[in-house]
Design an enzyme around this catalytic site. Structure first.
Site, PDB file in Angstrom:
ATOM      1  CD  GLU A  18      37.067  51.756  47.749  1.00  0.00           C
ATOM      2  OE1 GLU A  18      38.232  51.536  48.047  1.00  0.00           O
ATOM      3  OE2 GLU A  18      36.704  52.673  46.991  1.00  0.00           O
ATOM      4  CB  THR A  62      41.993  48.162  42.146  1.00  0.00           C
ATOM      5  OG1 THR A  62      41.946  49.333  41.387  1.00  0.00           O
ATOM      6  CG2 THR A  62      43.210  48.263  43.049  1.00  0.00           C
ATOM      7  CE  LYS A  97      43.430  45.163  47.047  1.00  0.00           C
ATOM      8  NZ  LYS A  97      43.345  46.470  46.257  1.00  0.00           N
ATOM      9  CG  ASN A 132      36.814  56.041  46.835  1.00  0.00           C
ATOM     10  OD1 ASN A 132      37.912  55.511  46.852  1.00  0.00           O
ATOM     11  ND2 ASN A 132      35.685  55.353  46.738  1.00  0.00           N
ATOM     12  CB  THR A 174      43.716  48.036  50.039  1.00  0.00           C
ATOM     13  OG1 THR A 174      42.717  47.726  49.066  1.00  0.00           O
ATOM     14  CG2 THR A 174      45.071  47.620  49.527  1.00  0.00           C
ATOM     15  CB  SER A 201      43.509  62.733  53.745  1.00  0.00           C
ATOM     16  OG  SER A 201      42.219  62.184  53.876  1.00  0.00           O
TER      17      SER A 201
END
EC number: 2.3.1.35
Lengths: 386, 386
Positions: free
Chosen positions: B262, B182, B171, B381, B148, B386
């Site tokens: 991230e 996650t 992942k 994040n 992702t 969006s």
């Protein structure tokens, strides 16, 4: 008006040279009686700063005649030397005020792990005592002198029927999380109440105000909320009436802490309803308020209710995952654990955001007050001690 | 090499049109036997995605013949409709593979609260089954299809004496916190072991690897780690030997998750020693790893040990606050709860950072793997959905 709003108190704030900026950094608040009853609550962090240990000890008898507060250094994790620095500070204030050091509370805030420049603190105590005044300017200068990364002075006042007053000042902008937050708060009242009543009222008021502020999930080593009562109004309000006024001042100051949280662009109220118990509601509210991902999403004006549900799901509160409802600014974007009203209906352009979680498991509720997570927070806290 | 490193497995990854980017987004992994023993661990979040509920149910008999995985949507908080989508996916794969849907696990990852485009998923299953291969390319394409916000493919392989192999893919880049993270992970082996042995080995390996990754304190609704054993090597390694190889693969994949977290610019190992119990060590490690303030400080290359102590102090582990030692990259900047060696000695310019906390309360230890908190994390994040 701050801590000098109530009769029987004087205060001052001076630049003692603790902060390299040259700003005010040392405050003194004095209770002139006739009563000296006091109460306090302190951080639940097991790593406690020297002034917290000192103030907790001197408050054991429910009596305080003054408080010395400094910004520019937390005097936390400073070992035995730091404990001596705190004691010397209390002794210097006692000598200047003609009282006993065991009636002087000490509060410090700033960087952890660094010794205070004790000579600057001690001469600052003398200077501050020389400038004490019961005028409003004294309370305001004291409120200025305790600020660290705060951008605005935080004061609040409430008046009781019959002519008594509760006034307070606070600092705190980061490391804000329950137990209590990186906050120093001094509240004064001219009501005439015994220490036991003050203690009960303070614990009740703090429980639903300062303890519900959760800016960044980090718990400080220095949190202190002190309440001093001079009795100078001659009024003896009932416990419930007094607690209401005290709660109003605590709530006002709490909201000011969240409004000024480091780097924040949104003030977020997490409202949990339909809980089986207040404890459940608080646990769910805290979990949602601590989700970095949700706080980033709300910063980006994204009503990301999935991140709310994933935070709710980490708690042991009573709820059925398939019955959870979530509203963002009044729009129920999640109904029964799945998508509800169109997320486009949410208006997140303003500074105030309310996230409501209905657990559908009972009648209890609670609110947690937090803020968004921003690049400005990262920047401020990457650079803080350098 | 990934999931096709072990004999008896084929895999594929295709672009099914679930992701708007047009990247690969659907993978199939097939066990060709002769054995079909399997084990799995799932998120401890109480809000669980439809595929987690499905896979947990079909794994109850310790047997799986294949796994379908998609990125581009988590199928979490999608109600009864989402549950139907998962069942249809398993049934489509079973029809294409000539097996029973109750031998097909399903894993999904992506945004929470949005229905999957089920037609795209079902035709993607057909396309992926048509492209299945036991060559390394199949495993690599499968590993690509589950990514992702990950920036790199994550695979690992370990070989056992006697000619058996464990291989896996993973992942995960955000919402990484215990229970598990996650993450979607599929691990395959050609060792011949019964489901009970696989289950025990998987739980033991996960406990000290995937469960020790804590990127951002947020727990996902979709975490799944599956282990499939084909028995195609004819080898039956001992439980301890197999667990070691499995742990090596889990550890390798866990480190890759942290490396690709991230927005991270630092990989931070929080090492807790001298604990009274492993549980204490883990609790302290997690508390330190979740301090946003510490993570910002390390981002700014500031060895802010005060923020370490304030995090340690929030736990109920055994320790004496006045005896805590903290090292940052090997420099003991905190000794006995106060300043130790000069903080200037710490070199924090590299990507790897080790924070060591010695609780001086026993012989137990644990590591938690985390990363710093950066403006890039906030940006990623804030914009994610969006």
């Amino acid at each position: 008006m701050s801590v000098t709003a109530a009769r029987g108190f004087s205060a001052s704030g001076v630049a003692a040279g603790i902060k390299s900026s040259g700003n005010r950094d040392l405050a003194v608040v004095v209770n002139h009686g006739p009563s000296y009853a006091a109460a306090g609550v302190f951080t639940s962090n097991r790593v406690q700063a020297a002034p917290v240990r000192w103030s907790r000890a001197v408050l054991a008898d429910g009596r305080l005649s003054s408080v010395v507060l400094n910004s520019g250094g937390a005097n936390a994790c400073t070992g035995q030397a730091g404990a001596v620095d705190t004691r010397l500070t209390a002794e210097r204030a006692a000598a200047a005020l003609g009282t006993d050091a065991r009636e002087v509370a000490v509060c410090s805030t700033g960087l952890i792990g660094v010794r205070l420049p004790v000579d600057a603190v001690l001469s600052g105590v003398d200077a501050a005592v020389a400038e004490l005044t019961g005028e409003s300017g004294g309370g305001e200068r004291a409120a200025d002198a305790i600020l660290t990364t705060d951008t605005v002075r935080k004061t609040a006042v409430a008046h009781g029927a019959g002519g008594w007053t509760v006034g307070g000042m606070a600092k705190g902008a980061g490391m804000l999380a329950p137990g209590l937050a990186t906050m120093l708060v001094v509240i004064t009242t001219d009501a005439e109440l015994p220490a036991g009543t003050l203690d009960a009222a303070l614990r009740e008021a703090v429980r639903t105000t300062f303890d519900r502020v959760d800016s960044d999930g980090c718990m400080s080593t220095n949190d202190t909320v002190l309440l001093l009562a001079s009795g100078a109004s001659g009024q003896r309000p009932g416990a419930a009436e007094f607690t209401d006024a005290l709660r109003a001042v605590c709530r006002d100051l709490s909201r000011q802490l969240v409004q000024d949280a480091e780097g924040a662009s949104k003030e977020i109220d997490v409202v949990v309803t339909g809980a089986a118990s207040e404890e459940d509601a608080v646990a769910v509210g805290r979990s949602v308020a601590r989700s970095n991902l949700l706080k980033c999403a709300l910063h980006g004006e994204d009503p990301n209710w999935g991140r709310v549900l994933s935070a709710v799901g980490t708690t042991s509160a009573y709820f059925d995952p398939d019955r959870l409802d979530v509203a963002v600014n009044g729009v129920w974007v999640c109904r029964d654990g799945a998508a509800g009203e169109a997320r486009e209906k949410c208006d997140l352009t303003g500074r105030r955001v309310t996230v409501t979680v209905d657990l559908k498991a009972g009648d209890a509720s609670a609110e947690i007050w937090t803020n968004d997570l921003t690049a400005a927070y990262v920047h401020e806290n990457s650079a803080y001690s350098s």
